[in-house]
Motif scaffolding. Structure first.
Motif, PDB file in Angstrom:
ATOM      1  N   PRO A  48      34.590  46.525  24.134  1.00  0.00           N
ATOM      2  CA  PRO A  48      35.900  47.012  23.685  1.00  0.00           C
ATOM      3  C   PRO A  48      36.668  47.746  24.782  1.00  0.00           C
ATOM      4  O   PRO A  48      37.883  47.571  24.914  1.00  0.00           O
ATOM      5  N   ALA A  49      35.974  48.570  25.574  1.00  0.00           N
ATOM      6  CA  ALA A  49      36.645  49.304  26.645  1.00  0.00           C
ATOM      7  C   ALA A  49      37.179  48.349  27.706  1.00  0.00           C
ATOM      8  O   ALA A  49      38.287  48.545  28.234  1.00  0.00           O
ATOM      9  N   LEU A  50      36.412  47.315  28.023  1.00  0.00           N
ATOM     10  CA  LEU A  50      36.872  46.340  29.013  1.00  0.00           C
ATOM     11  C   LEU A  50      38.090  45.584  28.510  1.00  0.00           C
ATOM     12  O   LEU A  50      39.042  45.345  29.270  1.00  0.00           O
ATOM     13  N   ALA A  51      38.070  45.195  27.231  1.00  0.00           N
ATOM     14  CA  ALA A  51      39.235  44.509  26.659  1.00  0.00           C
ATOM     15  C   ALA A  51      40.461  45.410  26.658  1.00  0.00           C
ATOM     16  O   ALA A  51      41.578  44.957  26.943  1.00  0.00           O
ATOM     17  N   LEU A  52      40.266  46.687  26.353  1.00  0.00           N
ATOM     18  CA  LEU A  52      41.381  47.638  26.324  1.00  0.00           C
ATOM     19  C   LEU A  52      41.927  47.900  27.723  1.00  0.00           C
ATOM     20  O   LEU A  52      43.137  48.041  27.910  1.00  0.00           O
ATOM     21  N   ALA A  53      41.045  47.947  28.717  1.00  0.00           N
ATOM     22  CA  ALA A  53      41.448  48.325  30.071  1.00  0.00           C
ATOM     23  C   ALA A  53      41.911  47.147  30.919  1.00  0.00           C
ATOM     24  O   ALA A  53      42.509  47.359  31.986  1.00  0.00           O
ATOM     25  N   LEU A  54      41.655  45.927  30.475  1.00  0.00           N
ATOM     26  CA  LEU A  54      41.880  44.765  31.328  1.00  0.00           C
ATOM     27  C   LEU A  54      43.316  44.662  31.860  1.00  0.00           C
ATOM     28  O   LEU A  54      43.509  44.485  33.076  1.00  0.00           O
ATOM     29  N   PRO A  55      44.367  44.756  31.032  1.00  0.00           N
ATOM     30  CA  PRO A  55      45.725  44.675  31.597  1.00  0.00           C
ATOM     31  C   PRO A  55      46.016  45.809  32.578  1.00  0.00           C
ATOM     32  O   PRO A  55      46.675  45.594  33.597  1.00  0.00           O
ATOM     33  N   SER A  56      45.523  47.010  32.277  1.00  0.00           N
ATOM     34  CA  SER A  56      45.759  48.149  33.166  1.00  0.00           C
ATOM     35  C   SER A  56      45.018  47.984  34.488  1.00  0.00           C
ATOM     36  O   SER A  56      45.527  48.356  35.550  1.00  0.00           O
ATOM     37  N   ILE A  57      43.798  47.447  34.433  1.00  0.00           N
ATOM     38  CA  ILE A  57      43.051  47.185  35.663  1.00  0.00           C
ATOM     39  C   ILE A  57      43.848  46.247  36.564  1.00  0.00           C
ATOM     40  O   ILE A  57      43.937  46.455  37.786  1.00  0.00           O
ATOM     41  N   SER A  88      40.445  47.199  15.829  1.00  0.00           N
ATOM     42  CA  SER A  88      40.499  46.208  14.749  1.00  0.00           C
ATOM     43  C   SER A  88      39.652  44.986  15.081  1.00  0.00           C
ATOM     44  O   SER A  88      38.944  44.460  14.215  1.00  0.00           O
ATOM     45  N   VAL A  89      39.705  44.542  16.347  1.00  0.00           N
ATOM     46  CA  VAL A  89      38.945  43.351  16.748  1.00  0.00           C
ATOM     47  C   VAL A  89      37.444  43.600  16.663  1.00  0.00           C
ATOM     48  O   VAL A  89      36.680  42.758  16.160  1.00  0.00           O
ATOM     49  N   PHE A  90      37.007  44.774  17.131  1.00  0.00           N
ATOM     50  CA  PHE A  90      35.583  45.078  17.191  1.00  0.00           C
ATOM     51  C   PHE A  90      35.095  45.915  16.000  1.00  0.00           C
ATOM     52  O   PHE A  90      33.967  46.403  16.012  1.00  0.00           O
ATOM     53  N   THR A  91      35.947  46.109  15.005  1.00  0.00           N
ATOM     54  CA  THR A  91      35.594  46.861  13.793  1.00  0.00           C
ATOM     55  C   THR A  91      35.038  48.241  14.145  1.00  0.00           C
ATOM     56  O   THR A  91      33.920  48.608  13.764  1.00  0.00           O
ATOM     57  N   LEU A  92      35.820  49.011  14.880  1.00  0.00           N
ATOM     58  CA  LEU A  92      35.428  50.367  15.265  1.00  0.00           C
ATOM     59  C   LEU A  92      36.122  51.374  14.356  1.00  0.00           C
ATOM     60  O   LEU A  92      37.282  51.191  13.966  1.00  0.00           O
ATOM     61  N   ASP A  93      35.408  52.434  14.037  1.00  0.00           N
ATOM     62  CA  ASP A  93      35.949  53.453  13.137  1.00  0.00           C
ATOM     63  C   ASP A  93      36.637  54.561  13.929  1.00  0.00           C
ATOM     64  O   ASP A  93      36.241  55.721  13.887  1.00  0.00           O
ATOM     65  N   GLY A  94      37.708  54.202  14.653  1.00  0.00           N
ATOM     66  CA  GLY A  94      38.449  55.170  15.445  1.00  0.00           C
ATOM     67  C   GLY A  94      39.750  55.572  14.788  1.00  0.00           C
ATOM     68  O   GLY A  94      40.090  55.116  13.693  1.00  0.00           O
ATOM     69  N   ILE A  95      40.518  56.412  15.483  1.00  0.00           N
ATOM     70  CA  ILE A  95      41.769  56.893  14.899  1.00  0.00           C
ATOM     71  C   ILE A  95      42.860  55.828  14.957  1.00  0.00           C
ATOM     72  O   ILE A  95      43.852  55.921  14.234  1.00  0.00           O
ATOM     73  N   GLY A  96      42.707  54.814  15.820  1.00  0.00           N
ATOM     74  CA  GLY A  96      43.688  53.738  15.846  1.00  0.00           C
ATOM     75  C   GLY A  96      43.686  52.953  14.551  1.00  0.00           C
ATOM     76  O   GLY A  96      44.740  52.696  13.966  1.00  0.00           O
TER      77      GLY A  96
END
Length: 315
Positions: free
Chosen positions: A182-191, A257-265
């Motif tokens: 999930p972190a890699l998917a989130l960071a990919l455009p910024s990287i 949403s993609v990885f079914t994480l229980d975060g604030i998003g």
């Protein structure tokens, strides 16, 4: 100290204005809290009046705003309209997952973005072309699609990482294992963006006048590169990296949403759909505070990288 004081005052002003916009903007949206609570049922005027009294909806706007800010400073964000739980408790259960996710994504942006961009700037040729192509591809792929690809390849086919969950309550190693994709998917455009900016900045500084002067005086490349090239290139890189890291919280809901994480998003998306004003206001305020604090840290980092920024900002 003057430089820090000015930045702190600016941050306080931004947070005050943003909190007012967060509190007031939500009331401009269609619908109201009492309409959500009655769920479309026909109720008497006495019931509606009771609901408005319970949630202080009849108080003047400024009175409600001042009360909300005062309570928020004490960690009290009110009660959720959807499930009658304290908003602070909901955030306490979900915020760690988002902080782990965005923190790991920030590390990936700094390490991979700056690292690959520096290599591309210092090593023109085939390696530079490969990194440039990869950065273009990473920027073009949408976050949700990148998440699905990473999940399909590394979770479903190779089985290297878990498919769902955040690994909460299972230790740091489990957290990292669950949140790497999930972190890699989130960071990919910024990287990709940070890598391109770093590449350009390093190339410009390498051919700059002060670098050429240092070479003419016999300064070896092993000293010239870190002290004169990379350090001077860090100013634009720091700006871009700070902006992208600050925006991670806002983009986390897609990955969650993609990885079914229980975060604030995910909590924010659900709360918006349910018109749960108290939760939406609390999450939005957290995002504003995080953005402001990260920008403050970027300003302070400017002063460390280039003392001229510190002197100019204090004058």
């Amino acid at each position: 100290m003057k430089y820090i004081a000015k930045r702190l005052l600016a941050l306080a002003g931004i947070l005050l204005a943003s909190s007012f916009a967060v509190f007031g903007g939500l009331y401009l949206a269609p619908g109201s809290p009492e309409q959500f609570l009655v769920q479309g049922r026909t109720v008497s005027a006495e019931v509606l009046a009771s609901i408005r009294e319970q949630y202080n909806l009849d108080d003047p706007f400024l009175t409600r705003y001042v009360s909300w800010v005062g309570n928020a400073l004490q960690g009290n964000f009110g009660q959720s309209l959807a499930n009658r739980q304290e908003v602070a408790d909901l955030l306490a259960n979900r915020l760690p997952t988002t902080l782990w996710l965005t923190g790991l994504a920030a590390v990936l942006i700094i390490v991979l973005g700056v690292g690959l961009g520096t290599v591309a700037g210092l090593r023109p040729g085939a390696l530079d072309n490969i990194i440039l192509f990869a950065s273009n591809l990473g920027f073009a792929v949408p976050t949700f699609f990148a998440g699905l690809l990473l999940m399909s390849l590394f979770s479903v086919q190779l089985g290297w990482f878990p498919v769902f969950g955040s690994g909460s309550g299972e230790g740091i190693a489990s957290r990292l294992t669950h949140l790497t994709l999930p972190a890699l998917a989130l960071a990919l455009p910024s990287i990709a963006v940070v890598a391109r900016i770093t590449r350009t900045a390093v190339r410009e500084e390498r051919q700059s006048e002060h670098a050429q002067t240092a070479r003419s005086r016999g300064v070896p490349e092993r000293v010239l590169i870190p002290r004169h090239v990379i350090r001077n290139a860090l100013l634009p890189v720091t700006t871009v990296s700070g902006v992208h890291i600050a925006g991670l919280l806002a983009g986390a809901f897609v990955v969650e949403s993609v990885f079914t994480l229980d975060g604030i998003g995910a909590l924010l998306v659900t709360s918006i759909q349910q018109k749960d004003f108290a939760v939406v206001q609390a999450v939005a305020l957290i995002m504003v505070v995080a953005f402001g604090v990260i920008n403050l840290l970027v300003d302070l980092l400017y002063a460390v990288i280039d003392p001229r920024v510190r002197v100019g900002g204090a004058s």
